[in-house]
Design a protein around this motif. Structure first.
Motif, PDB file in Angstrom:
ATOM      1  N   MET A 161       0.845  -1.194   0.000  1.00  0.00           N
ATOM      2  CA  MET A 161       0.000   0.000   0.000  1.00  0.00           C
ATOM      3  C   MET A 161       0.878   1.239   0.000  1.00  0.00           C
ATOM      4  N   PRO A 162       0.346   2.368  -0.502  1.00  0.00           N
ATOM      5  CA  PRO A 162       1.149   3.598  -0.506  1.00  0.00           C
ATOM      6  C   PRO A 162       1.496   4.009   0.911  1.00  0.00           C
ATOM      7  N   ASN A 163       2.641   4.713   1.009  1.00  0.00           N
ATOM      8  CA  ASN A 163       3.122   5.081   2.340  1.00  0.00           C
ATOM      9  C   ASN A 163       2.142   5.944   3.117  1.00  0.00           C
ATOM     10  N   SER A 164       1.445   6.860   2.393  1.00  0.00           N
ATOM     11  CA  SER A 164       0.573   7.777   3.125  1.00  0.00           C
ATOM     12  C   SER A 164      -0.591   7.027   3.772  1.00  0.00           C
ATOM     13  N   SER A 165      -1.150   6.043   3.054  1.00  0.00           N
ATOM     14  CA  SER A 165      -2.263   5.314   3.665  1.00  0.00           C
ATOM     15  C   SER A 165      -1.731   4.344   4.717  1.00  0.00           C
ATOM     16  N   LYS A 166      -0.495   3.869   4.523  1.00  0.00           N
ATOM     17  CA  LYS A 166       0.095   3.020   5.551  1.00  0.00           C
ATOM     18  C   LYS A 166       0.319   3.833   6.828  1.00  0.00           C
ATOM     19  N   ARG A 167       0.754   5.060   6.622  1.00  0.00           N
ATOM     20  CA  ARG A 167       0.951   5.937   7.778  1.00  0.00           C
ATOM     21  C   ARG A 167      -0.382   6.188   8.486  1.00  0.00           C
ATOM     22  N   ALA A 168      -1.432   6.406   7.685  1.00  0.00           N
ATOM     23  CA  ALA A 168      -2.759   6.629   8.283  1.00  0.00           C
ATOM     24  C   ALA A 168      -3.212   5.388   9.039  1.00  0.00           C
ATOM     25  N   GLN A 169      -2.931   4.227   8.463  1.00  0.00           N
ATOM     26  CA  GLN A 169      -3.317   2.980   9.133  1.00  0.00           C
ATOM     27  C   GLN A 169      -2.539   2.811  10.437  1.00  0.00           C
ATOM     28  N   PHE A 170      -1.266   3.173  10.388  1.00  0.00           N
ATOM     29  CA  PHE A 170      -0.443   3.123  11.600  1.00  0.00           C
ATOM     30  C   PHE A 170      -1.076   3.972  12.699  1.00  0.00           C
ATOM     31  N   GLU A 171      -1.547   5.125  12.306  1.00  0.00           N
ATOM     32  CA  GLU A 171      -2.151   6.018  13.302  1.00  0.00           C
ATOM     33  C   GLU A 171      -3.456   5.471  13.855  1.00  0.00           C
ATOM     34  N   ARG A 172      -4.201   4.798  13.019  1.00  0.00           N
ATOM     35  CA  ARG A 172      -5.471   4.220  13.499  1.00  0.00           C
ATOM     36  C   ARG A 172      -5.245   3.002  14.372  1.00  0.00           C
ATOM     37  N   VAL A 173      -4.268   2.172  13.952  1.00  0.00           N
ATOM     38  CA  VAL A 173      -4.091   0.877  14.613  1.00  0.00           C
ATOM     39  C   VAL A 173      -3.164   0.987  15.828  1.00  0.00           C
ATOM     40  N   VAL A 174      -2.059   1.699  15.666  1.00  0.00           N
ATOM     41  CA  VAL A 174      -1.000   1.697  16.685  1.00  0.00           C
ATOM     42  C   VAL A 174      -1.131   2.854  17.675  1.00  0.00           C
ATOM     43  N   LEU A 175      -1.351   4.047  17.147  1.00  0.00           N
ATOM     44  CA  LEU A 175      -1.356   5.241  17.997  1.00  0.00           C
ATOM     45  C   LEU A 175      -2.282   5.154  19.213  1.00  0.00           C
ATOM     46  N   PRO A 176      -3.513   4.655  19.047  1.00  0.00           N
ATOM     47  CA  PRO A 176      -4.403   4.621  20.222  1.00  0.00           C
ATOM     48  C   PRO A 176      -3.860   3.772  21.375  1.00  0.00           C
TER      49      PRO A 176
END
Ligand SMILES: [Zn+2]
Lengths: 184, 250
Positions: free
Chosen positions: A1-16
């Motif tokens: 997946m593109p980095n920007s959506s991977k980054r967004a996914q990281f924020e949804r999955v990991v950040l919380p």
């Protein structure tokens, strides 16, 4: 997946769950800086493995990575922290038997909890628990996870979760009851 | 049940990990056996001591910024939305201005999906930012409810459910579905629940629906002219019990 959506996914999955991740790392390494290093490395691993996460519990997934990273880190940098000295007086007969700690001081728990001095002691007693007991107590009491979740994170059967939790609590209970001499 | 068997299962009992049948057997034994009752009391005590006195370490902001910097270097796309990671404290303020859909938009989703995303994002953000969980902290519904006067143009139902195991922690103003919403915070054991409340533009009540998203559980319904979205890491059964308690109050 593109980095920007991977980054967004990281924020949804990991950040919380970053606080939960740090809390576990801090309790396992027992040091602020070490915990931050472990968190950093765990986050990079989580980012790297993000495509492999399809489960329901992001928290358990992240804590599994954190725990694994902690143990690798301790093995490399603090091998002594993993070498549990099993004191027979602490862990020997009676740990689960009829002499298990069943005394409650006359003052009761509430009196104890009001004493600031005791607060530091409970903190220290939990830090001093052998790591395999410490991690299940932290995941259960501070993270509120179920036996099943703890078993998945620590890669142990549910029965082992229960027995380690029981052992860990027995050790803490003895300290609380003052039945074990500090030096023994 | 014997004393020995009771002791073996005591931890699973205090942790709520036993089935109903075994729990009842333990309760029966405890009511008849003073020695085991004492052990049970000691167990309760050690749990309270750890839960109330052992520290829950929260991640320092500089550590989060270092992770951010690493991801930027790895080409993680941080440049497109730099504000998000500047600091956790700034996150809430910026998100409140933009509406959280901006931050967590993933495109081509139904309105229910989108709202679920937003509600989960609001919930996790409220937990991440120190001091953000409540604007008004009180377990008294008569303190929390009037706080919303003048802040939102509706009057949310605020009930304390401490007796039923869901203690009111407080409330805050949040933003969801392009509306200012009342966020009510409840606690069940160690689990916090965010309940978002705002007026419903449809008159018909909607039945309860449950979702899981990123490790959180979401429950929503409407009734009495209000929409209710609850988010928590609580297990679905307890969250449903919470929702049903509230739905009967409304
Ligand atoms: Zn008994």
């Amino acid at each position: 997946m593109p980095n920007s959506s991977k980054r967004a996914q990281f924020e949804r999955v990991v950040l919380p769950h970053l606080n939960a991740a740090y809390n576990l790392a801090r309790w396992l390494t027992r040091d602020d800086h070490d915990a931050q290093d472990v968190l950093q490395e765990s986050s990079m691993r989580a980012y790297q493995y993000l495509d492999g996460f399809h489960g329901d519990s992001a928290k358990s997934w992240l804590l599994t990575i954190v725990r694994h990273t902690c143990y690798s880190w301790l093995e490399k940098n603090r091998p002594a922290a993993l070498t549990t000295v099993f004191d027979e007086q602490l862990h020997g007969a009676g740990g689960d038997g009829p002499h298990a700690d069943n005394t409650v001081p006359a003052d009761g728990p509430e009196a104890l909890l009001q004493q600031k001095q005791e607060r530091h002691q409970v903190q220290r007693w939990l830090e001093e628990l052998p790591v395999e007991f410490r991690e299940v107590v932290v995941l259960r009491e501070l993270e509120g996870l179920s036996y099943k979740e703890i078993g998945e994170i620590a890669a142990i059967p549910i029965g082992t979760v229960m027995s380690r939790l029981s052992r860990g609590r027995n050790l803490l209970q003895r300290k609380l009851n003052g039945t074990v001499d500090e030096e023994s | 049940m014997s004393c020995e068997h009771t002791q073996q299962l005591l931890d699973a009992y205090v942790d709520g990990e036993l089935d109903v049948e075994k729990s009842l057997a333990i309760e029966q034994h405890l009511s008849a056996c003073p020695a085991c009752r004492k052990r049970h009391e000691a167990r309760r005590w050690v749990r309270v001591a750890v839960q109330s006195q052992a520290r829950y370490f929260t991640v320092p902001d500089p550590a989060v910024r270092r992770i951010q910097a690493h991801l930027d270097k790895a080409g993680g796309g941080g440049r497109t939305l730099p504000a998000r990671w500047l600091s956790l404290a700034a996150t809430a303020a910026i998100a409140a201005l933009l509406g959280s859909g901006t931050t967590f938009w993933i495109g081509r989703t139904s309105s229910e999906d989108l709202l679920t995303q937003e509600a989960v994002a609001n919930h996790s953000r409220s937990l991440m930012v120190a001091g953000r969980i409540t604007d008004i902290s009180s377990s008294d519904q008569h303190t929390v409810k009037p706080w919303f006067n003048g802040r939102v143009d509706f009057s949310p139902l605020v009930v304390d459910l401490t007796a039923q195991g869901f203690a009111l922690v407080g409330g805050r103003l949040d933003y969801l579905d392009n509306h200012p919403v009342a966020a009510l915070v409840y606690r069940h054991r160690q689990h916090l629940i965010n309940l978002f409340v705002w007026p419903d533009d449809k008159s018909a009540a909607a039945p309860m629906r449950a979702f899981a998203r990123h490790g959180y559980h979401v429950l929503h319904w409407s009734g009495g002219g209000m929409r209710y979205w609850a988010v928590s890491d609580l297990n679905p059964a307890d969250l449903k019990a919470f929702g049903e308690l509230l739905a009967t109050q409304g």
